[in-house]
Design a protein around this motif. Sequence first.
Motif, mmCIF file in Angstrom:
data_model
loop_
_atom_site.group_PDB
_atom_site.id
_atom_site.type_symbol
_atom_site.label_atom_id
_atom_site.label_comp_id
_atom_site.label_asym_id
_atom_site.label_seq_id
_atom_site.Cartn_x
_atom_site.Cartn_y
_atom_site.Cartn_z
ATOM 1 N N PHE A 105 42.352 -10.592 -43.005
ATOM 2 C CA PHE A 105 41.106 -11.356 -43.060
ATOM 3 C C PHE A 105 40.826 -11.881 -44.468
ATOM 4 O O PHE A 105 40.168 -12.909 -44.621
ATOM 5 C CB PHE A 105 39.942 -10.516 -42.558
ATOM 6 N N ASN A 106 41.301 -11.193 -45.483
ATOM 7 C CA ASN A 106 41.178 -11.742 -46.831
ATOM 8 C C ASN A 106 41.990 -13.024 -46.963
ATOM 9 O O ASN A 106 41.563 -13.981 -47.632
ATOM 10 C CB ASN A 106 41.654 -10.713 -47.863
ATOM 11 N N HIS A 107 43.156 -13.038 -46.335
ATOM 12 C CA HIS A 107 43.974 -14.257 -46.339
ATOM 13 C C HIS A 107 43.261 -15.391 -45.591
ATOM 14 O O HIS A 107 43.224 -16.533 -46.073
ATOM 15 C CB HIS A 107 45.328 -13.971 -45.685
ATOM 16 N N ARG A 108 42.678 -15.076 -44.434
ATOM 17 C CA ARG A 108 41.917 -16.080 -43.689
ATOM 18 C C ARG A 108 40.705 -16.550 -44.495
ATOM 19 O O ARG A 108 40.351 -17.738 -44.481
ATOM 20 C CB ARG A 108 41.446 -15.486 -42.358
ATOM 21 N N LEU A 109 40.066 -15.620 -45.179
ATOM 22 C CA LEU A 109 38.891 -15.947 -45.991
ATOM 23 C C LEU A 109 39.249 -16.933 -47.101
ATOM 24 O O LEU A 109 38.516 -17.904 -47.340
ATOM 25 C CB LEU A 109 38.304 -14.667 -46.592
ATOM 26 N N ASP A 110 40.372 -16.703 -47.758
ATOM 27 C CA ASP A 110 40.800 -17.615 -48.828
ATOM 28 C C ASP A 110 41.003 -19.025 -48.289
ATOM 29 O O ASP A 110 40.653 -20.019 -48.947
ATOM 30 C CB ASP A 110 42.098 -17.102 -49.463
ATOM 31 N N GLY A 111 41.571 -19.126 -47.085
ATOM 32 C CA GLY A 111 41.782 -20.445 -46.490
ATOM 33 C C GLY A 111 40.482 -21.152 -46.177
ATOM 34 O O GLY A 111 40.339 -22.363 -46.428
ATOM 35 N N LEU A 112 39.500 -20.420 -45.642
ATOM 36 C CA LEU A 112 38.204 -21.026 -45.317
ATOM 37 C C LEU A 112 37.452 -21.432 -46.583
ATOM 38 O O LEU A 112 36.786 -22.476 -46.613
ATOM 39 C CB LEU A 112 37.370 -20.043 -44.497
ATOM 40 N N ILE A 113 37.550 -20.617 -47.626
ATOM 41 C CA ILE A 113 36.904 -20.974 -48.898
ATOM 42 C C ILE A 113 37.540 -22.240 -49.476
ATOM 43 O O ILE A 113 36.838 -23.113 -50.009
ATOM 44 C CB ILE A 113 37.011 -19.807 -49.897
ATOM 45 N N THR A 114 38.848 -22.350 -49.361
ATOM 46 C CA THR A 114 39.534 -23.557 -49.831
ATOM 47 C C THR A 114 39.056 -24.791 -49.061
ATOM 48 O O THR A 114 38.852 -25.862 -49.660
ATOM 49 C CB THR A 114 41.058 -23.402 -49.662
ATOM 50 N N ASP A 115 38.846 -24.659 -47.751
ATOM 51 C CA ASP A 115 38.334 -25.777 -46.952
ATOM 52 C C ASP A 115 36.942 -26.197 -47.429
ATOM 53 O O ASP A 115 36.637 -27.398 -47.534
ATOM 54 C CB ASP A 115 38.262 -25.383 -45.479
ATOM 55 N N ILE A 116 36.094 -25.218 -47.715
ATOM 56 C CA ILE A 116 34.742 -25.517 -48.211
ATOM 57 C C ILE A 116 34.814 -26.238 -49.551
ATOM 58 O O ILE A 116 34.101 -27.223 -49.786
ATOM 59 C CB ILE A 116 33.918 -24.219 -48.337
ATOM 60 N N GLU A 117 35.680 -25.770 -50.431
ATOM 61 C CA GLU A 117 35.821 -26.400 -51.747
ATOM 62 C C GLU A 117 36.333 -27.829 -51.624
ATOM 63 O O GLU A 117 35.880 -28.727 -52.346
ATOM 64 C CB GLU A 117 36.769 -25.570 -52.624
ATOM 65 N N ARG A 118 37.255 -28.062 -50.708
ATOM 66 C CA ARG A 118 37.803 -29.410 -50.516
ATOM 67 C C ARG A 118 36.727 -30.398 -50.095
ATOM 68 O O ARG A 118 36.641 -31.510 -50.645
ATOM 69 C CB ARG A 118 38.907 -29.377 -49.464
ATOM 70 N N VAL A 119 35.899 -29.997 -49.131
ATOM 71 C CA VAL A 119 34.877 -30.924 -48.649
ATOM 72 C C VAL A 119 33.784 -31.115 -49.686
ATOM 73 O O VAL A 119 33.220 -32.218 -49.817
ATOM 74 C CB VAL A 119 34.303 -30.434 -47.300
ATOM 75 N N CYS A 120 33.485 -30.090 -50.477
ATOM 76 C CA CYS A 120 32.483 -30.238 -51.538
ATOM 77 C C CYS A 120 32.976 -31.192 -52.621
ATOM 78 O O CYS A 120 32.214 -32.035 -53.116
ATOM 79 C CB CYS A 120 32.150 -28.874 -52.151
ATOM 80 N N VAL A 121 34.249 -31.061 -52.981
ATOM 81 C CA VAL A 121 34.831 -31.972 -53.977
ATOM 82 C C VAL A 121 34.820 -33.403 -53.454
ATOM 83 O O VAL A 121 34.538 -34.358 -54.205
ATOM 84 C CB VAL A 121 36.270 -31.526 -54.324
#
Length: 211
Positions: A180-196
């Motif tokens: 789940f930490n691995h899944r969490l990192d992926g979801l955080i990356t998605d959030i960062e991409r859309v914010c950028v």
Amino acid sequence: MEFVAESVSVFYKGGPVMYLILACSLLVAAIGAERFLYYKKMNTDMEGFTARLTPLLERGDWETAYELCRETDGIAAAVAGKGIHYLLRGCANLESVLEGEAALAVARLRTNLSHLDTVVTIAPLLGLLGTVIGMISSFSVMNIKAGQPQAITGGVGEALIATASGLCVATLAMIIYSYFNHRLDGLITDIERVCVLLMGQMKREKRHETA
């Protein structure tokens, strides 16, 4: 049926601490199922979402972009939708809004993961406690006076059941926690991409307005 009976027999041989270890295993299973379903729901098809969102932002069509965010599943789309919503309401400081929404989203994604980390630490300790209690019973003065050395060795074997069970639960919790930490990192990356993506478009519009 025989396997179940044997498992129950082994469980009782492990002593009263086995009930606490069982509770830890049930907690791990419950958190694993809940987080799996939640992360599945929060996943966003980023390639398709950004491919549709980018042209709308480049045209400055924020209302259609907002509707797209509302229609798209996933936490990245939800964060983008809230940011655009505040922008349409006249909020000029989009960066702060996105940071706040992203922080709240990540906090929800981290929910219950700390419990898994706690189980990883406490399950082996419970197993060790059960073993120590079992060994104290095995080496009791009563057994030695009775002249039953085999009772001592048998008792030690039963006492080790608790340690083995605790290590198994801790290993399972660590595997689930890492996944789940691995899944969490992926979801955080998605959030960062859309914010950028949103912030980049906002800055381009500001440059055009001042030019």
